[in-house]
Design a protein around this motif. Structure first.
Motif, mmCIF file in Angstrom:
data_model
loop_
_atom_site.group_PDB
_atom_site.id
_atom_site.type_symbol
_atom_site.label_atom_id
_atom_site.label_comp_id
_atom_site.label_asym_id
_atom_site.label_seq_id
_atom_site.Cartn_x
_atom_site.Cartn_y
_atom_site.Cartn_z
ATOM 1 N N ARG A 1 0.909 -1.096 0.290
ATOM 2 C CA ARG A 1 -0.523 -0.169 0.332
ATOM 3 C C ARG A 1 1.105 1.504 0.281
ATOM 4 O O ARG A 1 0.351 2.404 -0.895
ATOM 5 C CB ARG A 1 -1.250 0.293 0.703
ATOM 6 C CG ARG A 1 -2.107 -0.700 1.294
ATOM 7 C CD ARG A 1 -3.004 -0.569 2.077
ATOM 8 N NE ARG A 1 -4.077 -1.801 1.933
ATOM 9 C CZ ARG A 1 -4.263 -2.906 2.937
ATOM 10 N NH1 ARG A 1 -3.699 -2.583 4.588
ATOM 11 N NH2 ARG A 1 -5.428 -3.752 3.132
ATOM 12 N N ARG B 1 2.289 2.164 -3.660
ATOM 13 C CA ARG B 1 1.264 2.197 -4.480
ATOM 14 C C ARG B 1 0.569 3.531 -3.970
ATOM 15 O O ARG B 1 0.459 4.500 -5.422
ATOM 16 C CB ARG B 1 -0.422 1.022 -4.478
ATOM 17 C CG ARG B 1 -1.373 1.584 -5.078
ATOM 18 C CD ARG B 1 -1.217 1.552 -6.582
ATOM 19 N NE ARG B 1 -0.992 -0.104 -7.394
ATOM 20 C CZ ARG B 1 -1.892 -0.682 -7.284
ATOM 21 N NH1 ARG B 1 -2.291 -0.623 -7.223
ATOM 22 N NH2 ARG B 1 -0.656 -1.930 -7.434
ATOM 23 N N GLU C 1 2.948 5.633 -5.987
ATOM 24 C CA GLU C 1 3.277 5.320 -7.212
ATOM 25 C C GLU C 1 1.421 6.467 -7.607
ATOM 26 O O GLU C 1 1.716 7.050 -8.792
ATOM 27 C CB GLU C 1 2.177 4.115 -7.765
ATOM 28 C CG GLU C 1 1.884 4.080 -9.028
ATOM 29 C CD GLU C 1 1.096 2.346 -8.923
ATOM 30 O OE1 GLU C 1 0.991 2.070 -10.700
ATOM 31 O OE2 GLU C 1 1.728 1.460 -8.825
ATOM 32 N N TYR D 1 -2.302 -8.922 -3.906
ATOM 33 C CA TYR D 1 -2.776 -7.658 -3.368
ATOM 34 C C TYR D 1 -3.105 -7.672 -2.511
ATOM 35 O O TYR D 1 -4.203 -8.298 -2.074
ATOM 36 C CB TYR D 1 -3.248 -6.544 -4.469
ATOM 37 C CG TYR D 1 -2.402 -6.949 -5.829
ATOM 38 C CD1 TYR D 1 -0.339 -6.116 -4.971
ATOM 39 C CD2 TYR D 1 -1.522 -7.084 -6.839
ATOM 40 C CE1 TYR D 1 0.347 -5.623 -6.851
ATOM 41 C CE2 TYR D 1 -0.948 -7.084 -7.913
ATOM 42 C CZ TYR D 1 0.149 -5.986 -7.831
ATOM 43 O OH TYR D 1 1.232 -6.358 -8.590
ATOM 44 N N PHE E 1 -7.396 -3.733 -3.535
ATOM 45 C CA PHE E 1 -6.983 -3.158 -4.823
ATOM 46 C C PHE E 1 -7.876 -3.547 -6.656
ATOM 47 O O PHE E 1 -7.451 -2.257 -7.052
ATOM 48 C CB PHE E 1 -5.763 -3.686 -4.839
ATOM 49 C CG PHE E 1 -4.458 -2.909 -4.783
ATOM 50 C CD1 PHE E 1 -4.885 -2.470 -2.937
ATOM 51 C CD2 PHE E 1 -3.220 -2.972 -4.867
ATOM 52 C CE1 PHE E 1 -3.966 -1.593 -2.423
ATOM 53 C CE2 PHE E 1 -2.166 -2.250 -3.974
ATOM 54 C CZ PHE E 1 -2.603 -1.665 -3.164
#
Length: 305
Positions: A164, A167, A170, A238, A242
């Motif tokens: 997480r 992500r 990102e 994941y 997600f």
């Protein structure tokens, strides 16, 4: 729960199970045939072929399809062949899959929405069943893409918090310019949002197999109304929310897709998606204000940009 068994590449369906001879890779070469690498090109009545796929993403998609075929009954295109082909010292990855007639939900929504609407309850139920089966695939003991390519190691994580965290970084940019009051406020809010985003779920954080890009382009509706799920290149293990977050983010302006999202399990995903969306808008607003201030300074100095 049984352990995950991953078939190795190259992979070829036994010849007696093929609907027709496989296309010759020399015929498929990009300099011989105008291939669309992303979508592939239909070859005859049975095959879609792709030549020259990314040397990591191509094999990853093939492995994901083999996992889904082995552990579920989810309708996906049959993978007939996945291998490397060398021509004049250049090594390329080739995939040959089943040709599935029909149109994606995106194509229907844009061109044939009236035909699609009556099918939404059935599509939603089929998708709910598929997601349930994906979650029963035995996990590999980590979060991220499955495979032993060294290039994947940096994308594999030991905990839900780690993945997480990656992500979030990102999705949401850090501010890297000279700090001021505006950027300090944003940095503080970003840190608080990141902490909230990385918190565990009350429903559990065990890694589940997710498609990764389950959007309107990845679901094809066959002529008989049954679905076929394609584009498995981003799949892996994941955190459970997600799948929904990706699907939700790709449904802008499509009412039919919003109805189909009811198939996704509820697990605080809406809250996490809203959190990401709100902090990203804060970043955009900050950068817009900074741009306006810069233009004002230039104007006061008699400069233009």
């Amino acid at each position: 729960m049984p352990s995950l068994n991953i078939l190795k590449l190259p992979y070829f369906t036994p010849e007696k199970q093929l609907p027709a001879p496989l296309p010759d890779p020399e015929f498929l070469r990009e300099d011989q045939y105008p291939l669309d690498i992303l979508r592939g090109v239909r070859i005859g009545n049975h095959y879609v072929a792709r030549y020259g796929l990314d040397p990591v993403a191509g094999p990853l998609e093939a492995v994901n399809m083999l996992i889904v075929s082995k552990y579920t009954k989810i309708p996906i295109p049959t993978l007939y062949a996945a291998y490397w082909h060398e021509h004049q010292g250049i090594r390329s990855f080739v995939m040959v899959t089943e040709y599935v007639p029909g149109h994606t939900i995106r194509e229907h929504a844009g061109n044939d929405a009236d035909r699609l609407k009556p099918l939404v309850p059935s599509i939603t139920e089929q998708l709910r069943c598929a997601l349930s089966q994906l979650r029963r695939i035995p996990h590999a003991g980590f979060y991220g893409p499955v495979g032993d390519d060294p290039a994947l190691r940096s994308k594999q994580f030991r905990s839900a918090t780690e993945v997480r965290n990656a992500r979030f970084d990102e999705y949401i940019p850090e501010y890297r310019g000279e700090p001021d009051d505006l950027s300090r406020r944003y940095t503080k809010r970003r840190a608080a949002a990141k902490k909230q985003f990385c918190m565990g779920l009350s429903t559990g954080d065990a890694p589940v197999f997710t498609h990764g890009r389950l959007d309107m382009w990845a679901i094809k509706v066959r002529l008989d109304g049954n679905i076929c799920i394609t584009r498995w290149g981003s799949a892996g293990f994941y955190p459970p929310e997600f799948e929904y977050m990706r699907a939700e983010s790709m449904g802008e302006g499509c009412e039919v897709w919003k109805d189909i999202l009811a198939a996704f399990p509820e697990n605080a995903s809406d809250e996490r998606y809203d959190l990401i969306e709100n902090i990203f808008h804060e970043y955009e607003d900050m950068m817009e204000i900074k741009h306006e201030l810069m233009l004002k300074e230039f104007d006061e100095m008699g400069l233009s940009c």
